[in-house]
Scaffold this motif. Structure first.
Motif, PDB file in Angstrom:
ATOM      1  N   ALA A 117       0.715  -1.236  -0.072  1.00  0.00           N
ATOM      2  CA  ALA A 117      -0.046   0.006  -0.052  1.00  0.00           C
ATOM      3  C   ALA A 117       0.985   1.294  -0.086  1.00  0.00           C
ATOM      4  CB  ALA A 117      -0.951  -0.064   1.196  1.00  0.00           C
ATOM      5  N   LYS A 118       0.477   2.282  -0.702  1.00  0.00           N
ATOM      6  CA  LYS A 118       1.050   3.468  -0.439  1.00  0.00           C
ATOM      7  C   LYS A 118       1.214   4.122   0.780  1.00  0.00           C
ATOM      8  CE  LYS A 118      -0.002   5.087  -5.165  1.00  0.00           C
ATOM      9  NZ  LYS A 118      -0.482   6.008  -6.248  1.00  0.00           N
ATOM     10  N   PRO A 119       2.378   4.641   1.147  1.00  0.00           N
ATOM     11  CA  PRO A 119       2.283   5.271   2.460  1.00  0.00           C
ATOM     12  C   PRO A 119       1.506   6.352   2.856  1.00  0.00           C
ATOM     13  CG  PRO A 119       4.493   5.385   1.421  1.00  0.00           C
ATOM     14  CD  PRO A 119       3.699   4.960   0.440  1.00  0.00           C
ATOM     15  N   ALA A 120       0.817   6.201   4.060  1.00  0.00           N
ATOM     16  CA  ALA A 120      -0.487   7.085   4.323  1.00  0.00           C
ATOM     17  C   ALA A 120      -0.025   8.419   4.313  1.00  0.00           C
ATOM     18  CB  ALA A 120      -1.006   6.498   5.589  1.00  0.00           C
ATOM     19  N   ARG A 121       1.168   8.776   4.860  1.00  0.00           N
ATOM     20  CA  ARG A 121       1.589  10.170   5.070  1.00  0.00           C
ATOM     21  C   ARG A 121       2.363  10.828   3.967  1.00  0.00           C
ATOM     22  NH1 ARG A 121       0.606  12.704   9.430  1.00  0.00           N
ATOM     23  NH2 ARG A 121       2.518  13.967   9.451  1.00  0.00           N
ATOM     24  N   ARG A 122       2.392  10.032   2.899  1.00  0.00           N
ATOM     25  CA  ARG A 122       3.109  10.549   1.710  1.00  0.00           C
ATOM     26  C   ARG A 122       3.004  12.056   1.394  1.00  0.00           C
ATOM     27  NH1 ARG A 122       3.841   7.411  -3.637  1.00  0.00           N
ATOM     28  NH2 ARG A 122       5.328   6.487  -2.471  1.00  0.00           N
ATOM     29  N   GLY A 123       3.832  12.903   1.375  1.00  0.00           N
ATOM     30  CA  GLY A 123       3.760  14.436   1.217  1.00  0.00           C
ATOM     31  C   GLY A 123       3.412  15.272   2.171  1.00  0.00           C
ATOM     32  N   ALA A 124       3.098  14.700   3.343  1.00  0.00           N
ATOM     33  CA  ALA A 124       2.790  15.682   4.600  1.00  0.00           C
ATOM     34  C   ALA A 124       4.156  16.108   5.113  1.00  0.00           C
ATOM     35  CB  ALA A 124       1.992  14.547   5.756  1.00  0.00           C
ATOM     36  N   PRO A 125       4.384  17.260   5.695  1.00  0.00           N
ATOM     37  CA  PRO A 125       5.259  17.813   6.255  1.00  0.00           C
ATOM     38  C   PRO A 125       5.715  16.861   7.569  1.00  0.00           C
ATOM     39  CG  PRO A 125       3.783  19.447   6.008  1.00  0.00           C
ATOM     40  CD  PRO A 125       3.053  18.183   5.827  1.00  0.00           C
ATOM     41  N   TRP A 126       7.158  16.923   7.559  1.00  0.00           N
ATOM     42  CA  TRP A 126       7.640  16.139   8.880  1.00  0.00           C
ATOM     43  C   TRP A 126       7.847  16.929   9.914  1.00  0.00           C
ATOM     44  CZ3 TRP A 126      10.468  11.406   9.307  1.00  0.00           C
ATOM     45  CH2 TRP A 126      10.474  10.434   7.978  1.00  0.00           C
ATOM     46  N   ALA A 127       7.204  16.522  11.139  1.00  0.00           N
ATOM     47  CA  ALA A 127       7.390  16.966  12.469  1.00  0.00           C
ATOM     48  C   ALA A 127       8.513  16.476  12.983  1.00  0.00           C
ATOM     49  CB  ALA A 127       6.221  16.402  13.286  1.00  0.00           C
ATOM     50  N   GLN A 128       9.091  17.497  14.014  1.00  0.00           N
ATOM     51  CA  GLN A 128      10.296  17.327  14.649  1.00  0.00           C
ATOM     52  C   GLN A 128      10.131  16.205  15.434  1.00  0.00           C
ATOM     53  OE1 GLN A 128      13.032  19.024  14.169  1.00  0.00           O
ATOM     54  NE2 GLN A 128      14.212  17.500  15.392  1.00  0.00           N
ATOM     55  N   GLU A 129       9.218  15.373  16.075  1.00  0.00           N
ATOM     56  CA  GLU A 129       9.171  14.364  16.585  1.00  0.00           C
ATOM     57  C   GLU A 129       9.350  13.112  15.856  1.00  0.00           C
ATOM     58  OE1 GLU A 129       7.066  10.765  18.040  1.00  0.00           O
ATOM     59  OE2 GLU A 129       6.431  12.228  16.467  1.00  0.00           O
ATOM     60  N   GLU A 130       8.782  13.393  14.432  1.00  0.00           N
ATOM     61  CA  GLU A 130       9.069  12.127  13.466  1.00  0.00           C
ATOM     62  C   GLU A 130      10.531  12.107  13.026  1.00  0.00           C
ATOM     63  OE1 GLU A 130       5.573  11.323  10.636  1.00  0.00           O
ATOM     64  OE2 GLU A 130       5.975  13.609  10.640  1.00  0.00           O
ATOM     65  N   LYS A 131      11.039  13.367  13.162  1.00  0.00           N
ATOM     66  CA  LYS A 131      12.501  13.387  12.695  1.00  0.00           C
ATOM     67  C   LYS A 131      13.503  12.632  13.723  1.00  0.00           C
ATOM     68  CE  LYS A 131      12.117  17.481   9.740  1.00  0.00           C
ATOM     69  NZ  LYS A 131      12.764  19.019   9.384  1.00  0.00           N
TER      70      LYS A 131
END
Length: 265
Positions: A117-131
Motif C-alpha cells: 500500500a502507498k505510505p499514508a503520510r506521503r507528502g505531509a510535512p515532517w514534524a520534529q518528533e518524527e525526525k
C-alpha cells in the motif's frame, strides 16, 4: 619529410587532458572518504543536482572544472589507507533497553506476506518528533525500510530526512536524470555545406589559427579569408574574434555577427 605528429612545444602547449574514473569509482571514492555529494558540490562551486549528474557520468564540464574534480577524487584515493572500508556498524550506537524513548517503539517486521500500500503520510510535512524517531531508530540499527513502514512514509522521503540530519551520504540514486532536450532538425547537412566550403565543421588546428591571424594582419578581407580557408564567412568571423586577431577583417567580423556561436565552422 613532414611528420603527422605535433612538435613537443605544440603538444605541451595543449595542456593536460584529464580523464575521470568511471562513475561507479567516482562515487566509491567520495563515499569511502565520508563526504556527501552536497559537500563535494560546494567545494567545486556547482549545484548538488549538477554534481549528481557529473558523478553519474551524465554531465561534462570544461577542462578546468574537470581537472579540479579529478584532483579532488585523486586526493580522496591517495589519502585513504589501502583497501580502507569504514565500519558502518561501529558508527551506530547499539540500542540500550533501559534508555528507550517514551514514544511508541518501531514494531518489528511481521512474518508472512503483507499487502502493498502507498505510505499514508506521503507528502505531509515532517514534524520534529518524527525526525527524532527516525534518527534514533537509524542509529539503533533499524533499516530504512522498517523506519518508512513505521512512520508511514516512503523510503525515498526517509532517505532525504536522514541525509539532512547528516546521517547518510547524498542519495544520488533518488535524483532524476536530466532530461535530454530534443534535437532540432538541421536545415542543411555537412555534406551540402562542404560543397561550397570544403573545411566547414572541421576542427581548427593551431597552425590554421596562426595562418588566419597572419593573413588578417596582412589586410585580407573576410571574403578572401573565407575562400582561402574553405570555411563560410560566419565561421571565419567567429574565429577571428576568438583568437583576438588584428586587421580590417575583424571589423567585418563584428558587423557580420561574429560574436554569435559558429566558431567551429
Amino acid at each position: 619529410m613532414d611528420t603527422p605528429f605535433p612538435s613537443q612545444d605544440h603538444l605541451l602547449g595543449r595542456g593536460p587532458r584529464p580523464q575521470l574514473p568511471p562513475p561507479a569509482e567516482r562515487r566509491q571514492r567520495r563515499e569511502l572518504w565520508g563526504a556527501t555529494l552536497e559537500e563535494v558540490a560546494s567545494a567545486l562551486n556547482v549545484k548538488p543536482k549538477t554534481m549528481a549528474a557529473w558523478e553519474a557520468g551524465q554531465h561534462h564540464a570544461d577542462t578546468a572544472d574537470t581537472y579540479a574534480y579529478l584532483c579532488l577524487l585523486n586526493a580522496f584515493r591517495d589519502q585513504l589507507p589501502t583497501a580502507y572500508e569504514p565500519d558502518w556498524s561501529a558508527l551506530r550506537t547499539p540500542p540500550v533497553p533501559s534508555a528507550r524513548p517514551s514514544t511508541a517503539p518501531i514494531p518489528e517486521q511481521a512474518t508472512g506476506e503483507r499487502p502493498t500500500a502507498k505510505p499514508a503520510r506521503r507528502g505531509a510535512p515532517w514534524a520534529q518528533e518524527e525526525k527524532d524517531r527516525a534518527r534514533d531508530a537509524f542509529l539503533g540499527g533499524t533499516t530504512i525500510e522498517e523506519i518508512a513502514e513505521s512512520l508511514e512514509r516512503s523510503e525515498k522521503s526517509v532517505r532525504w530526512v536522514l541525509y539532512h540530519l547528516r546521517l547518510i551520504p547524498f542519495p544520488a540514486d533518488d535524483v532524476p536524470a536530466p532530461r535530454a532536450k530534443p534535437e532540432k532538425p538541421k536545415a542543411y547537412t555537412v555534406e551540402e555545406k562542404r560543397k561550397i566550403h570544403p573545411n566547414a565543421y572541421a576542427p581548427w588546428s593551431a597552425d590554421d589559427e596562426r595562418n588566419l591571424a597572419e593573413r588578417c594582419a596582412q589586410g585580407a578581407s573576410l571574403a578572401e579569408l573565407s575562400q582561402e580557408f574553405g570555411r563560410n564567412p560566419g565561421g571565419i568571423a567567429s574565429r577571428l574574434i576568438k583568437i583576438n586577431a588584428d586587421g580590417p577583417a575583424v571589423e567585418e567580423a563584428y558587423e557580420y555577427g561574429g560574436d554569435v556561436p559558429g566558431a567551429a565552422l
